[in-house]
Design an enzyme around this catalytic site. Structure first.
Site, short mmCIF file in Angstrom:
data_model
loop_
_atom_site.label_atom_id
_atom_site.label_comp_id
_atom_site.label_asym_id
_atom_site.label_seq_id
_atom_site.Cartn_x
_atom_site.Cartn_y
_atom_site.Cartn_z
N SER A 14 0.85 -1.18 0.00
CA SER A 14 0.00 0.00 0.00
C SER A 14 0.89 1.24 0.00
CB SER A 14 -0.87 0.01 1.25
OG SER A 14 -0.03 0.22 2.38
N LYS A 15 0.27 2.38 -0.09
CA LYS A 15 1.03 3.64 -0.08
C LYS A 15 1.89 3.73 1.19
CE LYS A 15 0.50 6.40 -3.57
NZ LYS A 15 -0.70 6.49 -4.33
N ARG A 16 1.32 3.24 2.30
CA ARG A 16 2.05 3.32 3.55
C ARG A 16 3.34 2.49 3.53
NH1 ARG A 16 -1.55 1.76 8.05
NH2 ARG A 16 -0.43 -0.18 7.73
#
Ligand code: GLU
Length: 482
Positions: free
Chosen positions: A244-246
Protein backbone atom coordinates in the site's frame (compact mmCIF):
# COMPACT_ATOMS: atom_id res chain seq x y z
CA UNK A 1 22.21 -19.68 -24.99
CA UNK A 2 20.76 -17.66 -27.89
CA UNK A 3 21.52 -13.95 -28.03
CA UNK A 4 19.94 -12.51 -24.92
CA UNK A 5 17.28 -9.90 -25.64
CA UNK A 6 14.96 -8.98 -22.81
CA UNK A 7 12.42 -6.24 -22.28
CA UNK A 8 10.03 -4.63 -19.93
CA UNK A 9 6.62 -3.79 -21.26
CA UNK A 10 4.93 -1.32 -18.93
CA UNK A 11 1.51 0.13 -19.60
CA UNK A 12 1.65 3.87 -19.04
CA UNK A 13 -0.29 4.48 -15.86
CA UNK A 14 1.18 7.76 -14.67
CA UNK A 15 3.99 6.34 -12.61
CA UNK A 16 6.59 3.60 -12.64
CA UNK A 17 5.66 1.27 -9.83
CA UNK A 18 8.41 -0.21 -7.68
CA UNK A 19 7.53 -3.68 -9.00
CA UNK A 20 8.07 -2.57 -12.58
CA UNK A 21 11.31 -0.89 -11.56
CA UNK A 22 12.51 -4.17 -10.09
CA UNK A 23 11.45 -6.08 -13.22
CA UNK A 24 13.40 -3.50 -15.24
CA UNK A 25 16.46 -4.00 -13.04
CA UNK A 26 16.36 -7.80 -13.21
CA UNK A 27 15.98 -7.67 -16.98
CA UNK A 28 18.77 -5.14 -17.24
CA UNK A 29 21.12 -7.14 -14.99
CA UNK A 30 20.34 -10.32 -16.90
CA UNK A 31 21.05 -8.57 -20.20
CA UNK A 32 24.31 -7.04 -18.99
CA UNK A 33 25.48 -10.28 -17.38
CA UNK A 34 24.96 -12.09 -20.68
CA UNK A 35 26.14 -9.33 -23.01
CA UNK A 36 22.60 -9.01 -24.26
CA UNK A 37 20.19 -6.19 -24.94
CA UNK A 38 17.64 -4.59 -22.63
CA UNK A 39 14.60 -3.19 -24.44
CA UNK A 40 11.51 -1.19 -23.69
CA UNK A 41 8.05 -1.65 -25.11
CA UNK A 42 5.30 0.73 -24.15
CA UNK A 43 1.99 -1.13 -23.98
CA UNK A 44 -0.18 1.83 -24.83
CA UNK A 45 -3.03 0.22 -26.73
CA UNK A 46 -5.55 1.38 -24.15
CA UNK A 47 -5.95 4.81 -25.71
CA UNK A 48 -8.27 6.04 -23.02
CA UNK A 49 -5.67 5.47 -20.34
CA UNK A 50 -2.42 6.30 -22.14
CA UNK A 51 -1.03 9.71 -22.78
CA UNK A 52 2.33 11.10 -23.80
CA UNK A 53 2.79 12.51 -20.30
CA UNK A 54 2.30 9.11 -18.77
CA UNK A 55 4.77 7.60 -21.19
CA UNK A 56 7.20 10.35 -20.26
CA UNK A 57 6.99 9.35 -16.59
CA UNK A 58 8.18 5.86 -17.54
CA UNK A 59 11.03 7.22 -19.64
CA UNK A 60 12.07 9.68 -16.93
CA UNK A 61 11.91 7.04 -14.21
CA UNK A 62 14.05 4.58 -16.17
CA UNK A 63 16.48 7.35 -16.97
CA UNK A 64 16.75 8.30 -13.30
CA UNK A 65 17.47 4.68 -12.41
CA UNK A 66 20.00 4.43 -15.24
CA UNK A 67 18.07 1.58 -16.87
CA UNK A 68 17.54 2.96 -20.32
CA UNK A 69 16.61 0.87 -23.33
CA UNK A 70 19.42 -0.22 -25.64
CA UNK A 71 17.19 0.33 -28.68
CA UNK A 72 14.46 2.87 -29.44
CA UNK A 73 11.31 2.13 -27.44
CA UNK A 74 8.63 0.12 -29.26
CA UNK A 75 5.11 1.51 -29.03
CA UNK A 76 2.50 -1.19 -29.13
CA UNK A 77 -0.18 1.20 -30.38
CA UNK A 78 1.80 1.68 -33.60
CA UNK A 79 1.72 -2.02 -34.36
CA UNK A 80 -1.99 -2.80 -34.59
CA UNK A 81 -1.78 -3.85 -38.27
CA UNK A 82 1.08 -6.20 -37.51
CA UNK A 83 -0.90 -7.81 -34.70
CA UNK A 84 -3.80 -8.23 -37.10
CA UNK A 85 -1.60 -9.98 -39.67
CA UNK A 86 -0.78 -12.63 -37.12
CA UNK A 87 -4.43 -13.03 -36.17
CA UNK A 88 -5.14 -13.57 -39.87
CA UNK A 89 -2.42 -16.22 -40.01
CA UNK A 90 -4.12 -18.11 -37.21
CA UNK A 91 -7.46 -17.81 -39.00
CA UNK A 92 -5.98 -19.04 -42.27
CA UNK A 93 -4.33 -22.03 -40.65
CA UNK A 94 -7.55 -22.99 -38.87
CA UNK A 95 -5.94 -22.52 -35.44
CA UNK A 96 -8.40 -19.74 -34.76
CA UNK A 97 -11.98 -19.13 -35.84
CA UNK A 98 -14.44 -16.29 -36.17
CA UNK A 99 -17.06 -15.84 -33.52
CA UNK A 100 -20.22 -13.87 -34.27
CA UNK A 101 -21.89 -14.47 -30.93
CA UNK A 102 -23.55 -11.46 -29.39
CA UNK A 103 -22.12 -10.58 -25.95
CA UNK A 104 -25.59 -10.84 -24.37
CA UNK A 105 -26.07 -14.33 -25.73
CA UNK A 106 -22.68 -15.37 -24.39
CA UNK A 107 -23.55 -13.96 -21.01
CA UNK A 108 -26.85 -15.80 -20.87
CA UNK A 109 -25.16 -19.05 -21.77
CA UNK A 110 -22.60 -18.56 -19.05
CA UNK A 111 -25.25 -17.85 -16.47
CA UNK A 112 -27.20 -20.89 -17.54
CA UNK A 113 -24.08 -23.07 -17.28
CA UNK A 114 -23.33 -21.75 -13.80
CA UNK A 115 -26.87 -22.46 -12.69
CA UNK A 116 -26.56 -26.01 -13.95
CA UNK A 117 -23.11 -26.26 -12.36
CA UNK A 118 -21.49 -26.84 -15.72
CA UNK A 119 -18.19 -25.33 -16.87
CA UNK A 120 -19.14 -21.91 -18.30
CA UNK A 121 -16.50 -22.08 -21.03
CA UNK A 122 -17.44 -21.10 -24.58
CA UNK A 123 -19.46 -23.85 -26.28
CA UNK A 124 -17.78 -23.35 -29.68
CA UNK A 125 -21.13 -22.47 -31.25
CA UNK A 126 -19.46 -20.50 -34.04
CA UNK A 127 -16.78 -23.10 -34.62
CA UNK A 128 -19.53 -25.64 -35.12
CA UNK A 129 -21.65 -23.54 -37.49
CA UNK A 130 -22.26 -25.10 -40.89
CA UNK A 131 -19.77 -23.84 -43.48
CA UNK A 132 -22.57 -22.31 -45.51
CA UNK A 133 -23.60 -20.11 -42.60
CA UNK A 134 -20.03 -19.07 -41.86
CA UNK A 135 -19.62 -18.06 -45.52
CA UNK A 136 -22.81 -16.00 -45.41
CA UNK A 137 -21.69 -14.22 -42.24
CA UNK A 138 -18.33 -13.40 -43.78
CA UNK A 139 -19.84 -12.15 -47.03
CA UNK A 140 -22.37 -9.96 -45.24
CA UNK A 141 -19.50 -8.32 -43.33
CA UNK A 142 -21.00 -9.18 -39.95
CA UNK A 143 -18.54 -8.13 -37.25
CA UNK A 144 -16.76 -10.95 -35.50
CA UNK A 145 -14.29 -11.62 -32.73
CA UNK A 146 -11.55 -14.20 -33.24
CA UNK A 147 -11.06 -17.13 -30.88
CA UNK A 148 -8.14 -19.45 -30.57
CA UNK A 149 -9.16 -23.07 -31.05
CA UNK A 150 -7.60 -24.91 -28.14
CA UNK A 151 -6.42 -28.43 -28.79
CA UNK A 152 -7.22 -31.19 -26.30
CA UNK A 153 -4.78 -31.70 -23.46
CA UNK A 154 -2.73 -29.37 -21.36
CA UNK A 155 -0.06 -26.71 -21.63
CA UNK A 156 3.19 -26.84 -19.75
CA UNK A 157 6.13 -24.50 -19.60
CA UNK A 158 9.32 -24.68 -17.66
CA UNK A 159 9.73 -21.42 -15.79
CA UNK A 160 13.28 -20.43 -14.90
CA UNK A 161 12.19 -19.38 -11.41
CA UNK A 162 8.93 -21.14 -10.61
CA UNK A 163 9.81 -24.45 -12.28
CA UNK A 164 7.43 -26.49 -14.39
CA UNK A 165 3.85 -25.27 -14.47
CA UNK A 166 0.93 -26.93 -16.19
CA UNK A 167 -2.64 -26.00 -16.93
CA UNK A 168 -5.30 -28.32 -18.32
CA UNK A 169 -7.07 -26.89 -21.35
CA UNK A 170 -10.43 -27.77 -19.90
CA UNK A 171 -9.71 -25.01 -17.38
CA UNK A 172 -9.23 -22.57 -20.22
CA UNK A 173 -11.53 -21.39 -22.94
CA UNK A 174 -11.30 -20.88 -26.66
CA UNK A 175 -10.30 -17.39 -25.63
CA UNK A 176 -10.70 -14.31 -27.77
CA UNK A 177 -7.52 -13.10 -29.49
CA UNK A 178 -9.07 -10.23 -31.49
CA UNK A 179 -12.13 -8.17 -30.72
CA UNK A 180 -14.89 -7.33 -33.16
CA UNK A 181 -13.25 -3.96 -33.90
CA UNK A 182 -10.35 -5.95 -35.36
CA UNK A 183 -7.88 -5.18 -32.58
CA UNK A 184 -5.78 -7.94 -31.10
CA UNK A 185 -6.22 -8.50 -27.37
CA UNK A 186 -3.41 -8.04 -24.89
CA UNK A 187 -2.05 -11.61 -24.90
CA UNK A 188 -2.01 -11.75 -28.69
CA UNK A 189 -0.22 -8.42 -29.02
CA UNK A 190 2.39 -9.44 -26.45
CA UNK A 191 3.23 -12.64 -28.33
CA UNK A 192 3.51 -10.86 -31.67
CA UNK A 193 5.66 -8.08 -30.27
CA UNK A 194 7.92 -10.34 -28.22
CA UNK A 195 8.41 -12.52 -31.28
CA UNK A 196 9.18 -9.64 -33.61
CA UNK A 197 11.47 -8.00 -31.06
CA UNK A 198 13.28 -11.36 -30.89
CA UNK A 199 12.90 -11.53 -27.14
CA UNK A 200 14.81 -14.49 -25.76
CA UNK A 201 13.67 -14.32 -22.12
CA UNK A 202 10.48 -12.90 -20.70
CA UNK A 203 11.21 -11.87 -17.12
CA UNK A 204 8.14 -10.39 -15.42
CA UNK A 205 5.94 -10.50 -12.34
CA UNK A 206 4.38 -13.83 -11.44
CA UNK A 207 0.92 -12.27 -11.60
CA UNK A 208 1.33 -12.90 -15.34
CA UNK A 209 1.57 -16.70 -15.10
CA UNK A 210 -2.05 -17.22 -16.17
CA UNK A 211 -1.43 -14.99 -19.18
CA UNK A 212 1.63 -17.03 -20.03
CA UNK A 213 -0.46 -20.18 -20.63
CA UNK A 214 -2.49 -18.27 -23.18
CA UNK A 215 0.61 -16.81 -24.74
CA UNK A 216 2.22 -20.25 -25.01
CA UNK A 217 -0.90 -21.49 -26.78
CA UNK A 218 -0.68 -18.60 -29.24
CA UNK A 219 3.02 -19.25 -29.90
CA UNK A 220 2.21 -22.89 -30.53
CA UNK A 221 -0.73 -21.98 -32.77
CA UNK A 222 1.55 -19.77 -34.85
CA UNK A 223 4.35 -22.34 -34.79
CA UNK A 224 6.75 -19.81 -33.32
CA UNK A 225 9.64 -20.46 -31.02
CA UNK A 226 8.83 -19.46 -27.46
CA UNK A 227 11.07 -17.35 -25.28
CA UNK A 228 12.21 -18.69 -21.93
CA UNK A 229 9.87 -17.49 -19.18
CA UNK A 230 10.97 -16.34 -15.72
CA UNK A 231 8.28 -15.14 -13.33
CA UNK A 232 9.58 -13.09 -10.47
CA UNK A 233 7.87 -13.04 -7.06
CA UNK A 234 5.54 -10.27 -6.04
CA UNK A 235 6.51 -7.52 -3.66
CA UNK A 236 4.38 -7.39 -0.53
CA UNK A 237 4.00 -4.72 2.11
CA UNK A 238 5.26 -5.24 5.65
CA UNK A 239 2.00 -6.87 6.75
CA UNK A 240 2.51 -9.42 3.94
CA UNK A 241 -0.46 -8.04 2.01
CA UNK A 242 -0.41 -6.19 -1.28
CA UNK A 243 1.81 -3.14 -1.00
CA UNK A 244 0.00 0.00 0.00
CA UNK A 245 1.03 3.64 -0.08
CA UNK A 246 2.05 3.32 3.55
CA UNK A 247 4.50 0.57 2.68
CA UNK A 248 6.12 2.82 0.13
CA UNK A 249 4.06 1.89 -2.93
CA UNK A 250 5.04 5.09 -4.66
CA UNK A 251 6.29 5.76 -8.14
CA UNK A 252 10.03 5.59 -8.63
CA UNK A 253 10.42 9.32 -9.13
CA UNK A 254 8.66 9.88 -5.81
CA UNK A 255 11.63 8.20 -4.13
CA UNK A 256 13.89 10.71 -5.79
CA UNK A 257 11.73 13.50 -4.42
CA UNK A 258 11.78 11.97 -0.94
CA UNK A 259 15.57 12.13 -0.95
CA UNK A 260 16.61 8.63 -1.91
CA UNK A 261 19.64 8.08 -4.09
CA UNK A 262 19.14 6.03 -7.19
CA UNK A 263 22.03 3.75 -6.23
CA UNK A 264 20.29 2.92 -2.95
CA UNK A 265 16.95 2.31 -4.64
CA UNK A 266 18.62 0.05 -7.21
CA UNK A 267 20.55 -1.88 -4.57
CA UNK A 268 17.48 -2.24 -2.38
CA UNK A 269 15.12 -3.45 -5.11
CA UNK A 270 17.76 -5.85 -6.41
CA UNK A 271 17.59 -7.63 -3.05
CA UNK A 272 13.79 -7.84 -3.11
CA UNK A 273 13.78 -11.47 -4.15
CA UNK A 274 17.35 -11.91 -5.37
CA UNK A 275 20.54 -12.49 -3.46
CA UNK A 276 24.12 -12.84 -4.62
CA UNK A 277 24.47 -16.10 -2.69
CA UNK A 278 26.53 -14.64 0.12
CA UNK A 279 25.73 -12.06 2.77
CA UNK A 280 26.70 -9.00 0.78
CA UNK A 281 24.07 -6.28 1.01
CA UNK A 282 25.55 -3.01 -0.16
CA UNK A 283 26.60 -3.80 -3.72
CA UNK A 284 27.52 -1.76 -6.74
CA UNK A 285 25.78 -2.24 -10.05
CA UNK A 286 28.94 -3.88 -11.38
CA UNK A 287 29.00 -6.38 -8.53
CA UNK A 288 25.32 -7.14 -9.03
CA UNK A 289 25.79 -7.58 -12.77
CA UNK A 290 28.61 -9.99 -12.15
CA UNK A 291 26.65 -12.04 -9.61
CA UNK A 292 23.22 -11.94 -11.26
CA UNK A 293 21.42 -15.09 -12.35
CA UNK A 294 17.77 -16.09 -12.59
CA UNK A 295 18.51 -19.19 -10.53
CA UNK A 296 19.26 -17.05 -7.52
CA UNK A 297 15.83 -15.42 -7.54
CA UNK A 298 13.77 -16.70 -4.65
CA UNK A 299 10.29 -17.76 -5.83
CA UNK A 300 8.75 -16.75 -2.48
CA UNK A 301 7.20 -13.29 -2.36
CA UNK A 302 9.46 -10.48 -1.21
CA UNK A 303 8.61 -7.99 1.53
CA UNK A 304 9.21 -4.30 1.04
CA UNK A 305 10.80 -2.82 4.15
CA UNK A 306 10.99 0.95 3.89
CA UNK A 307 13.20 1.15 7.00
CA UNK A 308 15.78 -0.98 5.29
CA UNK A 309 15.66 1.18 2.19
CA UNK A 310 16.24 4.24 4.35
CA UNK A 311 19.12 2.55 6.17
CA UNK A 312 20.66 1.62 2.85
CA UNK A 313 20.24 5.16 1.62
CA UNK A 314 22.25 6.38 4.59
CA UNK A 315 24.98 3.91 3.66
CA UNK A 316 25.04 5.30 0.12
CA UNK A 317 25.10 8.89 1.34
CA UNK A 318 28.21 8.07 3.37
CA UNK A 319 29.84 6.47 0.35
CA UNK A 320 29.11 9.38 -1.97
CA UNK A 321 31.80 12.01 -2.36
CA UNK A 322 30.99 15.32 -0.68
CA UNK A 323 31.11 17.43 -3.83
CA UNK A 324 28.73 15.04 -5.59
CA UNK A 325 26.34 15.26 -2.67
CA UNK A 326 26.31 19.05 -2.97
CA UNK A 327 24.93 18.72 -6.48
CA UNK A 328 22.41 16.10 -5.44
CA UNK A 329 21.27 18.32 -2.59
CA UNK A 330 20.60 21.37 -4.74
CA UNK A 331 16.85 20.83 -5.22
CA UNK A 332 16.29 20.00 -1.55
CA UNK A 333 18.11 23.02 -0.16
CA UNK A 334 16.67 25.40 -2.72
CA UNK A 335 13.14 24.10 -2.22
CA UNK A 336 13.48 24.45 1.55
CA UNK A 337 14.31 28.10 0.91
CA UNK A 338 17.74 27.79 2.56
CA UNK A 339 19.91 28.73 -0.40
CA UNK A 340 19.84 29.82 -4.01
CA UNK A 341 21.68 28.12 -6.83
CA UNK A 342 23.93 31.16 -6.93
CA UNK A 343 24.82 30.70 -3.27
CA UNK A 344 25.74 27.06 -3.89
CA UNK A 345 27.90 27.97 -6.88
CA UNK A 346 29.66 30.87 -5.24
CA UNK A 347 30.16 29.25 -1.82
CA UNK A 348 31.21 25.86 -3.15
CA UNK A 349 33.88 25.16 -0.51
CA UNK A 350 31.46 26.05 2.26
CA UNK A 351 28.88 23.69 0.76
CA UNK A 352 31.33 20.82 0.45
CA UNK A 353 32.38 21.23 4.08
CA UNK A 354 28.76 21.51 5.20
CA UNK A 355 28.02 18.19 3.50
CA UNK A 356 31.11 16.62 5.03
CA UNK A 357 29.97 17.64 8.50
CA UNK A 358 26.42 16.34 8.20
CA UNK A 359 26.69 13.29 5.98
CA UNK A 360 27.16 10.77 8.81
CA UNK A 361 23.92 11.91 10.36
CA UNK A 362 21.67 11.94 7.28
CA UNK A 363 19.76 9.01 5.86
CA UNK A 364 17.83 10.98 3.24
CA UNK A 365 18.99 13.85 1.08
CA UNK A 366 16.13 15.85 2.54
CA UNK A 367 17.67 15.40 6.03
CA UNK A 368 20.44 17.83 5.05
CA UNK A 369 17.81 20.52 4.65
CA UNK A 370 15.96 19.74 7.88
CA UNK A 371 19.11 19.26 9.97
CA UNK A 372 21.24 21.96 8.40
CA UNK A 373 19.06 25.06 8.68
CA UNK A 374 21.52 26.95 10.91
CA UNK A 375 24.27 26.70 8.29
CA UNK A 376 22.26 29.04 6.10
CA UNK A 377 20.33 31.34 8.39
CA UNK A 378 20.80 33.14 11.71
CA UNK A 379 17.05 33.28 12.26
CA UNK A 380 16.43 29.92 13.91
CA UNK A 381 14.47 29.15 17.06
CA UNK A 382 16.02 27.45 20.05
CA UNK A 383 14.75 23.96 20.67
CA UNK A 384 12.45 24.18 23.72
CA UNK A 385 13.79 21.12 25.44
CA UNK A 386 17.31 22.45 24.95
CA UNK A 387 16.40 25.82 26.45
CA UNK A 388 15.09 24.10 29.57
CA UNK A 389 18.15 21.91 29.84
CA UNK A 390 21.01 24.14 28.81
CA UNK A 391 19.94 27.79 29.11
CA UNK A 392 18.00 27.76 32.38
CA UNK A 393 20.73 27.56 35.05
CA UNK A 394 21.60 30.94 36.62
CA UNK A 395 25.31 30.50 35.81
CA UNK A 396 24.73 30.11 32.07
CA UNK A 397 24.62 33.81 31.36
CA UNK A 398 27.98 34.52 32.90
CA UNK A 399 29.55 31.50 31.26
CA UNK A 400 28.34 32.57 27.85
CA UNK A 401 29.65 36.09 28.42
CA UNK A 402 33.08 34.80 29.39
CA UNK A 403 33.08 32.43 26.46
CA UNK A 404 32.16 35.26 24.12
CA UNK A 405 35.13 37.30 25.36
CA UNK A 406 37.49 34.41 24.80
CA UNK A 407 36.08 33.70 21.34
CA UNK A 408 36.77 37.29 20.33
CA UNK A 409 40.46 36.70 20.86
CA UNK A 410 40.78 33.32 19.16
CA UNK A 411 43.00 33.48 16.11
CA UNK A 412 43.14 31.44 13.97
CA UNK A 413 39.54 30.47 14.52
CA UNK A 414 40.01 26.74 14.03
CA UNK A 415 39.04 23.46 15.63
CA UNK A 416 42.21 23.10 17.74
CA UNK A 417 42.11 26.64 19.11
CA UNK A 418 38.41 26.45 19.82
CA UNK A 419 38.73 23.16 21.62
CA UNK A 420 41.68 24.16 23.81
CA UNK A 421 40.08 27.52 24.62
CA UNK A 422 36.83 25.91 25.68
CA UNK A 423 38.64 23.37 27.81
CA UNK A 424 40.72 26.14 29.34
CA UNK A 425 37.60 28.08 30.32
CA UNK A 426 35.96 24.95 31.74
CA UNK A 427 39.01 24.36 33.88
CA UNK A 428 39.02 27.91 35.09
CA UNK A 429 35.32 27.70 35.98
CA UNK A 430 35.85 24.25 37.47
CA UNK A 431 33.09 22.70 35.41
CA UNK A 432 33.00 19.88 32.91
CA UNK A 433 33.57 20.96 29.29
CA UNK A 434 30.08 19.60 28.49
CA UNK A 435 28.61 22.39 30.63
CA UNK A 436 29.95 24.81 28.04
CA UNK A 437 29.61 22.63 24.97
CA UNK A 438 25.84 22.12 25.29
CA UNK A 439 24.81 25.77 25.72
CA UNK A 440 27.23 26.74 22.96
CA UNK A 441 25.74 24.21 20.58
CA UNK A 442 22.26 25.47 21.36
CA UNK A 443 23.40 29.06 20.86
CA UNK A 444 25.15 28.31 17.57
CA UNK A 445 22.59 25.94 16.00
CA UNK A 446 19.35 26.14 17.96
CA UNK A 447 19.47 22.38 18.46
CA UNK A 448 20.88 19.93 20.96
CA UNK A 449 22.24 17.49 18.41
CA UNK A 450 24.55 17.90 15.48
CA UNK A 451 28.04 17.36 14.16
CA UNK A 452 31.23 18.15 16.05
CA UNK A 453 30.75 21.56 17.69
CA UNK A 454 34.22 22.89 16.95
CA UNK A 455 34.16 21.84 13.31
CA UNK A 456 30.78 23.45 12.97
CA UNK A 457 32.01 26.68 14.56
CA UNK A 458 35.09 26.80 12.38
CA UNK A 459 32.97 26.43 9.26
CA UNK A 460 30.42 29.01 10.35
CA UNK A 461 33.20 31.61 10.97
CA UNK A 462 34.19 33.66 13.98
CA UNK A 463 31.91 36.52 13.05
CA UNK A 464 28.80 34.36 12.93
CA UNK A 465 29.66 32.47 16.10
CA UNK A 466 30.20 35.69 18.03
CA UNK A 467 26.90 37.09 16.77
CA UNK A 468 25.06 33.92 17.71
CA UNK A 469 26.56 33.72 21.19
CA UNK A 470 25.57 37.34 21.62
CA UNK A 471 22.05 36.60 20.50
CA UNK A 472 21.90 33.71 22.98
CA UNK A 473 23.14 35.98 25.78
CA UNK A 474 20.27 38.35 24.99
CA UNK A 475 17.79 35.48 24.90
CA UNK A 476 19.01 33.96 28.18
CA UNK A 477 18.99 37.24 30.02
CA UNK A 478 15.39 37.95 28.99
CA UNK A 479 14.34 34.37 29.54
CA UNK A 480 15.91 34.09 32.96
CA UNK A 481 14.66 37.53 33.95
CA UNK A 482 18.14 39.02 34.45
N1 GLU B 1 1.91 -4.50 -19.74
C1 GLU B 1 2.16 -5.59 -18.85
C2 GLU B 1 2.32 -5.03 -17.45
O1 GLU B 1 2.52 -3.84 -17.31
C3 GLU B 1 3.40 -6.29 -19.34
C4 GLU B 1 3.62 -7.64 -18.84
C5 GLU B 1 4.78 -8.31 -19.57
O2 GLU B 1 5.92 -8.01 -19.22
O3 GLU B 1 4.53 -9.10 -20.48
O4 GLU B 1 2.18 -5.74 -16.49
Amino acid sequence: MPDVRVRIAPSPSGYLHIGTARAALYNWLFARHNNGKFLLRIEDTDQARSSQEMVQVILDSLKWLGLESDEPAVYQSQRLDIHKNYVDKLLESGKAYRCWCEPEVLKQKQEQARKEKRNPRYDRACHNLPNEEKRKNIESGKPFAVRLHLPEGETTFDDAIVGEVTRKHEDLDDFIIARSDGRAVYNMAVVVDDHEMEISHVIRGNDHISNTFKQVLIYDGLGLQKPKFAHIPLILGKNKAKMSKRDGAAGVTDYAKMGYLKEAVINFIALLGWSPGDDREVMSLEEMTEAFSLERINPANAVFDMEKLTWMNGEYIRRTEDYKLVDLLRPFLVEAGLVTQLFINSRWDYMVKFVGLLKDRCRLLSDFASQGIYFFTDEFDYEEKGVRKHFAAPEVLDRLRQWHNILEGIDPFNIEQLESSLRGLAEKLQIKPAMLIHPTRLAISGTTKGPSLFAMMELLSKEKCLARIKRAIGFVSVNNGN
